[in-house]
Design an enzyme around this catalytic site. Structure first.
Site, PDB file in Angstrom:
ATOM      1  N   ASP A  23       0.771  -1.251   0.000  1.00 35.16           N
ATOM      2  CA  ASP A  23       0.000   0.000   0.000  1.00 35.16           C
ATOM      3  C   ASP A  23       0.805   1.306   0.000  1.00 35.16           C
ATOM      4  OD1 ASP A  23      -1.981  -1.916   0.272  1.00 35.16           O
ATOM      5  OD2 ASP A  23      -2.464  -1.405   2.339  1.00 35.16           O
ATOM      6  N   LYS A  87      -6.762  -5.192  -3.037  1.00 34.87           N
ATOM      7  CA  LYS A  87      -7.427  -5.695  -1.838  1.00 34.87           C
ATOM      8  C   LYS A  87      -8.313  -4.626  -1.225  1.00 34.87           C
ATOM      9  CE  LYS A  87      -3.510  -4.832   1.306  1.00 34.87           C
ATOM     10  NZ  LYS A  87      -4.120  -3.881   2.233  1.00 34.87           N
ATOM     11  N   CYS A 120      -2.405  -2.215   7.851  1.00 37.28           N
ATOM     12  CA  CYS A 120      -2.233  -3.302   6.876  1.00 37.28           C
ATOM     13  C   CYS A 120      -0.960  -4.118   7.096  1.00 37.28           C
ATOM     14  CB  CYS A 120      -2.287  -2.750   5.455  1.00 37.28           C
ATOM     15  SG  CYS A 120      -3.912  -2.028   5.066  1.00 37.28           S
TER      16      CYS A 120
END
Length: 191
Positions: A23, A87, A120
């Site tokens: 990310d 995701k 995350c």
């Protein structure tokens, strides 16, 4: 009754490693504390892992809203046809295609770097531990908007059993020797 103790190896071997960038995306990255340092270390890490032939995968959290992985990192990764997984779950392990890729690599150690450390990255690390794998957190290549969140997440992951290290330390550990063909590349990257 005696139990035979089989020691767990502490040395991280490259043939048992895979890596995951999490990310570092266009709309999130500018808000991460010390994001320029994070990007510099991430670029070094990617290039070093590539020199060592450690497979890398990328996860992107809701790219429709957060954009894609930063172009300067995508450019480094595109030469090796690095797989990218979209995701909406915080843990990459909760996304079936991403988890399937991780498991398919048949490499127990998973080098984690990216953002956000306390969301995350941490949830992925905890799920890897729950699945019998060893997460390796690259502390100078993970970030959060708030440095305190980052600090507490690193502490929690370490206590849970994750290995905590730095970009330079992991690259030289995987290289092992100045006679390794990747040594000159890694040495030049960290200078």
């Amino acid at each position: 009754m005696t139990t035979k103790f089989i020691p767990k190896p502490y040395r991280i071997e490259r043939n048992d490693c895979q890596a995951m960038l999490i990310d570092i995306q266009e709309k999130l990255a500018p808000h991460i504390a010390e994001h320029r340092k994070l990007l510099k270390k991430t670029a070094i890490l990617i290039q070093g892992l590539q020199a060592l032939n450690v497979p890398i995968m990328v996860n992107e959290q809701y790219p429709k809203g957060l954009g894609h992985t930063l172009p300067e990192l995508t450019q480094l990764l595109s030469e090796k046809n690095t797989p990218v997984f979209e995701k909406t779950t915080f843990s990459a392990c909760d996304t079936p295609t991403s988890w399937h890729h991780i498991a398919q690599q048949n490499r127990n150690n998973v080098i984690l770097f990216g953002t956000e450390t306390h969301v995350c990255v941490m949830q992925t690390a905890l799920d890897l531990l729950d699945n019998g794998m060893q997460p390796i957190i690259i502390t100078d290549a993970v970030g959060s908007r708030d440095l305190y969140d980052r600090k507490i997440a690193i502490r929690r992951m370490r206590r849970a059993g994750a290995v905590v290290t730095t970009t330079e330390a992991i690259l030289f550990e995987l290289c092992r020797s100045s006679e390794d063909p990747a040594f000159k590349t890694i040495s030049a990257l960290v200078k």
